[in-house]
Design a protein around this motif. Structure first.
Motif, short mmCIF file in Angstrom:
data_model
loop_
_atom_site.label_atom_id
_atom_site.label_comp_id
_atom_site.label_asym_id
_atom_site.label_seq_id
_atom_site.Cartn_x
_atom_site.Cartn_y
_atom_site.Cartn_z
N PHE A 860 0.87 -1.17 0.00
CA PHE A 860 0.00 0.00 0.00
C PHE A 860 0.91 1.23 0.00
O PHE A 860 1.61 1.49 0.97
CB PHE A 860 -0.91 0.01 1.22
N LYS A 861 0.95 1.92 -1.11
CA LYS A 861 1.86 3.04 -1.29
C LYS A 861 3.30 2.57 -1.02
O LYS A 861 3.78 1.66 -1.65
CB LYS A 861 1.45 4.22 -0.41
N SER A 862 3.98 3.17 -0.04
CA SER A 862 5.37 2.80 0.21
C SER A 862 5.51 1.65 1.20
O SER A 862 6.61 1.20 1.50
CB SER A 862 6.16 4.01 0.75
N HIS A 863 4.39 1.15 1.73
CA HIS A 863 4.42 0.06 2.70
C HIS A 863 4.44 -1.27 1.97
O HIS A 863 3.50 -1.61 1.24
CB HIS A 863 3.21 0.13 3.63
N VAL A 864 5.50 -2.05 2.17
CA VAL A 864 5.68 -3.32 1.47
C VAL A 864 6.02 -4.42 2.47
O VAL A 864 6.90 -4.26 3.31
CB VAL A 864 6.80 -3.23 0.40
N TYR A 865 5.28 -5.53 2.38
CA TYR A 865 5.55 -6.70 3.22
C TYR A 865 5.60 -7.93 2.33
O TYR A 865 4.86 -8.04 1.35
CB TYR A 865 4.44 -6.91 4.27
N PHE A 866 6.46 -8.87 2.69
CA PHE A 866 6.53 -10.16 2.00
C PHE A 866 6.15 -11.25 3.00
O PHE A 866 6.61 -11.25 4.14
CB PHE A 866 7.94 -10.43 1.47
N PHE A 867 5.31 -12.18 2.55
CA PHE A 867 4.91 -13.30 3.39
C PHE A 867 5.16 -14.60 2.63
O PHE A 867 4.89 -14.70 1.44
CB PHE A 867 3.42 -13.21 3.74
N ARG A 868 5.67 -15.57 3.36
CA ARG A 868 6.04 -16.84 2.75
C ARG A 868 5.27 -17.98 3.38
O ARG A 868 5.27 -18.16 4.60
CB ARG A 868 7.54 -17.05 2.94
N ALA A 869 4.56 -18.75 2.53
CA ALA A 869 3.77 -19.88 3.00
C ALA A 869 4.58 -21.16 2.95
O ALA A 869 5.63 -21.22 2.31
CB ALA A 869 2.50 -20.01 2.15
N GLU A 870 4.06 -22.22 3.59
CA GLU A 870 4.82 -23.46 3.69
C GLU A 870 4.60 -24.39 2.50
O GLU A 870 5.33 -25.34 2.31
CB GLU A 870 4.44 -24.21 4.97
N SER A 871 3.56 -24.11 1.68
CA SER A 871 3.25 -25.04 0.59
C SER A 871 2.55 -24.28 -0.53
O SER A 871 2.08 -23.15 -0.34
CB SER A 871 2.34 -26.16 1.08
N LYS A 872 2.47 -24.92 -1.66
CA LYS A 872 1.76 -24.33 -2.80
C LYS A 872 0.29 -24.13 -2.46
O LYS A 872 -0.30 -23.10 -2.79
CB LYS A 872 1.91 -25.24 -4.02
N TYR A 873 -0.31 -25.10 -1.78
CA TYR A 873 -1.72 -25.00 -1.42
C TYR A 873 -1.97 -23.79 -0.52
O TYR A 873 -2.86 -22.99 -0.77
CB TYR A 873 -2.17 -26.27 -0.69
#
Length: 877
Positions: A860-873
Motif C-alpha cells: 500500500f503506497k510505500s508500505h511493502v511486506y513479504f509473506f512466505r507460505a509453507e506449501s503451494k496449497y
C-alpha cells in the motif's frame, strides 16, 4: 560362515555414541567384576573417596572435616516443545537418554502401547535390529520400565518393525513420541491450593502448570502472567488485570518449605527467561547500602540465542553451549545445583517487613522480549527459514494433508474466539455483577456446550495430524493419512447443537436490548471491547459458531474436489459434507439476518446522532469514504448506505473514535448521476434527494462505480418498499440541521454528544472497517463482508520487510479484512495487526530480490511486506 546381513550387533555405550575413544590399559578389576561391585566389596577403599576439608577458625585453630564426595547427575534442564528441532545428533541422543531415565523412574507416565513403542526404539538404538532371543536376554538385564515383563510381547512386536533404522533415527522417534505426552518434561513440586487441596505444580515452555495427581487441571501461560513471586512457603502468580478469566487476580499456592518454594520460583524464572526472552536479562546494579529481595537470575543462553548460534556458526562444536544452557548437574533428580554466577533478575519488592521476592514478567521498557515490542518492527527471527526448509522436507506433501492442516489451524483460532465469550466476557460481567441472571443463562447455556464440543474436536484433529505427519506410525500410516472419518463423526455430533445455534438470533437481540437498558452492562461491554483479547467488535464473536459451519462446508468441498472417487477418504468426506450442508441450509437465512444485525449494532455504537439504527427491516449495504463538495472545497466524509437511507458523517475529534452524523437522505425518490464534466472534479457524481442535493467524489473510478451501482440498486429496492422507510428516519435520526457546519462547530458538538461513550481510545477499535475505510479512502459492501467471512484463515507464515534481511515466523489470523499477528497460536491476543483494505496483493518481482518459493507481496503506497507460505496449497489460499 558369514553373519547374516543386518544382524551384526555392537552394544553401543554412551562413550562410543559420543565419539569418545576407548580407554586402553590393564584393568585392576577381577574377571566379571564391575566398578560398583568392586566398591561394595571394598569398604576400606571407599573411605579414600572422602574429601578432607580444612577450616581455619577465628582463633587460628584448624578443624578437619571428611566430606563424602557427592554424586552429580547430568540431566536435561529445559524441555523444548519440539525436540526434533535440535540440530545435533549428539544433543538428540542425550535427550533420548533423559526420556529413557524418565520412563524407568516413572516420571513419563503413558499407556502400555506408547511405553512399548518407546522402549522398542530405545532397543533399536542400543542393540540394533530385532533378534528375539537376544532381545529377551537384553530385557532381562536392562530395566526400561518398572514392570516391563508385563508388556514384553508388545515391545518385541514393535521392535520387529524397526529393521534397518539407525540409532540416530531411533533417537528422533523417541523424542517425537515423548513430546506429545502430557507428562513430557514434567517435574512435580508438591503443593496445596488456598482450600488446602493437594496438587502438583510444574513448569514448561508454555508457563506454570497445575496437576491433580497426574491430570493437568490448569495452565497459566506466560502471556497471562504478569509477575511471579514467593513469600516464605507461599508461591504467588499475579495475572494481567484483563486476563484474570474466572480466577482471582493473584493466585496463591503453599509449598512444603521456604526452600522448596524458592527453588520452584527459580525454575520458573529460568524457564521464562529461556523460552520467552531473546537475551538473558542484564544484572541490576548492586545497591550501595541495602538490598531487598533475591539476586537470582538465569545466566545461560536463551533458546533464541541458541538458534542464532546454531544457524550462524555451524562450524562451532555445539556441546560447549548446549551443556551450559539446556543441561544441568544435580545432586538429586529434579533439584538443580545453583550456578555460582547467578545474580539479580528484574526484581520488584513492595515495602514491608517481609518483602516478597518477585519477578516482573512485563519488562516492556527494556526491550528484552520480542513479544513485548511491536511485532511489525524489524526484529527477531532472522534465520528461521532454514529450519522450515528442513521441516518441509520431513512432513507430508500431499495436498490433502495441507487442507487438513488448514482445518486444524482455523479450529485453533475458532476455539480462542469462543473463549472471548465463554471465559473473558463472562469473567468481566460476573466481576461487576452487570448482567441479569436470565440473560446470563440465555447467553452461556447456548455457547458453553458448543465450546466444550469444539475443545474435544480440536484434540481429535491434533492427534490425527500428529499421526499423519509422524514417522512413529510408518507401519500403519495408511490408516492415519486421512481426515474424513474425524470430520464425519464430529459433523454428525454437531447436528445435535443446531437448536443452540438457532437461538443465537435471540441471544444477539437480547444482549443489545439489555446494553441499551442497563448502564452498568453498557459500561462493562464497552470497557471489555477495549481489552486486547477482544480484537474484534464483541458481538462479532457470537456469529462465529454459525460461520464456522460455512467454513467446514467450504473445506470439505475442497477435499472432495481433490480426491478421486476411489480414494479411501473420499466417501467419509462426501458424507461429512452432506451433513454440514444440511445444517448450513437450515441456518443460512438466520446467518444473513444475524450478520446484518451485528453490523447495524456495531455502527450504532460508533455513530453519534442516531438512536435506533437497528430498526426492523433496515439492511446495511455499503460504508466508505467519499469527498463532499462544500463552499470550502472537497471535505472528507464517511458515508453509510442502508436499504432506506444514506448517512454521511465526519470523524470525531474526541478520544471516542466515533463518527458524527451530518446529514441523512431518504432513498425514496433519490436520483444519482455522474457529473465529472459539470464540476470538473475527477470521479464525481451528484446525489439528488427530496430534501437536498449533494455532490461527492470518489478516490478512483472503480470506487465511483461501486457507489453508483449500489445506490441505484438500493433506490430500486426502496421504490418497491412501503412508506415505512420515511417513518424509520423520522423516529431514529436526531433532529438536527442538515446544513454543513464549520470545523470549529463540529469539534464543540462532538465533545457534547460523546457523553454516552467511554472517553477512552482503543488501539484495536481503530482496526474496524469504518476507520480503515476512512484512512485508506476506500469502501466496503455487505457482500464484501460475506465473502470475507468465507475466506478466514489461520496459520504460521514467515514475514519479511522490504529492506530487512531475515524472515520472522508468526502465527497469522486473517479475518475482517485484517491480518492479526501472534507469536504462537497459544497466545490470547494479537501483538499487532495489519488492516488490508487498500493493499494490493502480488508476486515478488525480480527487483525485490526474493529467491524463495510460495512468497506473496502486500503493498500500500510505500508500505511493502513479504509473506512466505509453507506449501503451494497454502500460498494459493
Amino acid at each position: 560362515m558369514g553373519e547374516i546381513e543386518g544382524t551384526y550387533r555392537v552394544l553401543q555405550t554412551p562413550g562410543s555414541r559420543l565419539g569418545v575413544q576407548k580407554t586402553t590399559g590393564v584393568s585392576t578389576l577381577e574377571p566379571g567384576q564391575n566398578l560398583s561391585t568392586a566398591m561394595a566389596s571394598s569398604p576400606a577403599k571407599t573411605h579414600e573417596r572422602d574429601l578432607p576439608i580444612k577450616i581455619k577458625m577465628l582463633d587460628n585453630t584448624v578443624e578437619v572435616l571428611d566430606i563424602e564426595t557427592t554424586m552429580l547427575r547430568l540431566a536435561v534442564k529445559f524441555f523444548p516443545p519440539d525436540p526434533g528441532q535440535l540440530q545435533e545428533e549428539y544433543t538428540r541422543y542425550l535427550f533420548a537418554l533423559q526420556i529413557k531415565r524418565d520412563l524407568a523412574e516413572e516420571r513419563l507416565t503413558c499407556s502400555d502401547n506408547t511405553a512399548a513403542l518407546l522402549v522398542s526404539h530405545l532397543l533399536q538404538s542400543e542393540i540394533g535390529d530385532f533378534d528375539e532371543s537376544e532381545d529377551r536376554e537384553h530385557l532381562k538385564t536392562n530395566q526400561y520400565l518398572p514392570n516391563q515383563e508385563r508388556i514384553e510381547g508388545k515391545i518385541l512386536e514393535f521392535h520387529r518393525k524397526h529393521v534397518g533404522q539407525t540409532p540416530a533415527e531411533s533417537d528422533f522417534q523417541v523424542l517425537e513420541i515423548a513430546r506429545k505426552l502430557e507428562m513430557y518434561g514434567i517435574r512435580f513440586h508438591l503443593a496445596s491450593d488456598r482450600e488446602g487441596t493437594k496438587i502438583n505444580l510444574a513448569v514448561s515452555h508454555m508457563g506454570v502448570l497445575v496437576f491433580q495427581g497426574n491430570t493437568k487441571i490448569n495452565t497459566f501461560n506466560w502471556s497471562k502472567v504478569r509477575k511471579l513471586s514467593f513469600k516464605r512457603k507461599r508461591f504467588l502468580i499475579k495475572l494481567h488485570p484483563e486476563v484474570c478469566g474466572p480466577y482471582q487476580d493473584t493466585l496463591e499456592f503453599l509449598l512444603g518449605s521456604r526452600d522448596e518454594c524458592k527453588n520452584f520460583w527459580k525454575i520458573c524464572v529460568e524457564y521464562h527467561t529461556f523460552f520467552r526472552l531473546f537475551d538473558q536479562p542484564k544484572p541490576k546494579a548492586k545497591a550501595v547500602f541495602f538490598t531487598r529481595g533475591s539476586s537470582f537470575r538465569y545466566s545461560g543462553r536463551t533458546q533464541k540465542q541458541l538458534w542464532v548460534i546454531v544457524l550462524d556458526a555451524l562450524s562451532l562444536k555445539p556441546f560447549s553451549f548446549f551443556f551450559h544452557s539446556i543441561f544441568l548437574f544435580s545432586s538429586h533428580p529434579g533439584i538443580p545445583v545453583d550456578h555460582p554466577q547467578l545474580s539479580s533478575l528484574m526484581l520488584k519488592s513492595p515495602l514491608g517487613l517481609n518483602p516478597a521476592f518477585q519477578v516482573n514478567l512485563n519488562a516492556a521498557g527494556q526491550g528484552s522480549s520480542p513479544l513485548l515490542s511491536p511485532v511489525l518492527s524489524d526484529a527477531g527471527g532472522a534465520r528461521i527459514e532454514e529450519d522450515d526448509e528442513m521441516k518441509r522436507k520431513r512432513y507430508p506433501t500431499d495436498k490433502a494433508y495441507f487442507i487438513a492442516k488448514e482445518i486444524l489451524a482455523t479450529e485453533r483460532t475458532y476455539l480462542k474466539d469462543l473463549e472471548v465469550i465463554t471465559v473473558w466476557f463472562r469473567s468481566a460481567v460476573i466481576k461487576e455483577n452487570a448482567m441479569p441472571e436470565g440473560l446470563m443463562t440465555l447467553l452461556f447455556s447456548n455457547i458453553d456446550p458448543i465450546y466444550e464440543f469444539h475443545r474435544g474436536f480440536l484434540k481429535e484433529i491434533e492427534q490425527r495430524l500428529s499421526l499423519w505427519e509422524g514417522k512413529t506410525n510408518a507401519h500403519v500410516k495408511g490408516d492415519y493419512q486421512r481426515i474424513g472419518d474425524v470430520m464425519l463423526r464430529n459433523m454428525r455430533t454437531l447436528k445435535e447443537f443446531t437448536s443452540y445455534l438457532q437461538k443465537h438470533d435471540e441471544v444477539l437481540t437480547e444482549l443489545e436490548k439489555a446494553t441499551k437498558r442497563l448502564k452498568k452492562l453498557e459500561t462493562v461491554y464497552k470497557e471489555f471491547e477495549l481489552q486486547k483479547v477482544c480484537y474484534l467488535p464483541l458481538n462479532t464473536f457470537l456469529l462465529k459458531p454459525i460461520q464456522r459451519l460455512m467454513h467446514y462446508k467450504l473445506i470439505l468441498a475442497r477435499l472432495c474436489k481433490h480426491y478421486t472417487a476411489e480414494h479411501r477418504d473420499f466417501a467419509d468426506c462426501r458424507n461429512a459434507l452432506k451433513e454440514v450442508t444440511e445444517m448450513t441450509s437450515r441456518l443460512q437465512h438466520s446467518l444473513i439476518r444475524l450478520e446484518n444485525f451485528q453490523k447495524l449494532t456495531e455502527l450504532q455504537h460508533d455513530l453519534i446522532g442516531i438512536d435506533n439504527l437497528t430498526a426492523p427491516g433496515r439492511e446495511f449495504i455499503r460504508e466508505g469514504c467519499l469527498y463532499k463538495l462544500t463552499k470550502k472545497g472537497l471535505q472528507q466524509r464517511m458515508f453509510f448506505l442502508f436499504s432506506d437511507m444514506l448517512l454521511y458523517t465526519s470523524k470525531g475529534v474526541t478520544g471516542t473514535n466515533q463518527f458524527k452524523i451530518h446529514g441523512h437522505l431518504p432513498l425514496h425518490g433519490m436520483l444519482v448521476e455522474e457529473s465529472e464534466n459539470e464540476w470538473a472534479v475527477p470521479h464525481c457524481f451528484t446525489i439528488y434527494s427530496a430534501q437536498k442535493t449533494i455532490v461527492v467524489a470518489a478516490s478512483t473510478r472503480l470506487e465511483m462505480g461501486k457507489w453508483m451501482e449500489d445506490l441505484n440498486m438500493a433506490i430500486e429496492m426502496a421504490k418497491k418498499s412501503t412508506e415505512k422507510s420515511d417513518m424509520l428516519l423520522e423516529n431514529s435520526v436526531c433532529n438536527r440541521s442538515s446544513d454543513e457546519v464549520s470545523l470549529e462547530q463540529e469539534s464543540e458538538d462532538d465533545i457534547h454528544s460523546s457523553r454516552s461513550s467511554l472517553d477512552r481510545q482503543s488501539h484495536h477499535r481503530a482496526n474496524t472497517t469504518m476507520h480503515v475505510c476512512w484512512y485508506r479512502n476506500t469502501s466496503v459492501s455487505m457482500t464484501d463482508h460475506s465473502v470475507a467471512v468465507e475466506n478466514q484463515l489461520s496459520g504460521y507464515l514467515l514475514r519479511k520487510f522490504k529492506n530487512s534481511n531475515g524472515w520472522q515466523k508468526l502465527w497469522v489470523v486473517f479475518t475482517n479484512f485484517c491480518l492479526f499477528f501472534y507469536k504462537t497460536h497459544q497466545d490470547d491476543y494479537p501483538l499487532a495487526s495489519l488492516p488490508l483494505l487498500g493493499y494490493a496483493v502480488s508476486s515478488p518481482v525480480e527487483a525485490d530480490g526474493i529467491q524463495k518459493d510460495y512468497v506473496f507481496k502486500l503493498q500500500f503506497k510505500s508500505h511493502v511486506y513479504f509473506f512466505r507460505a509453507e506449501s503451494k496449497y497454502t500460498f494459493e489460499r
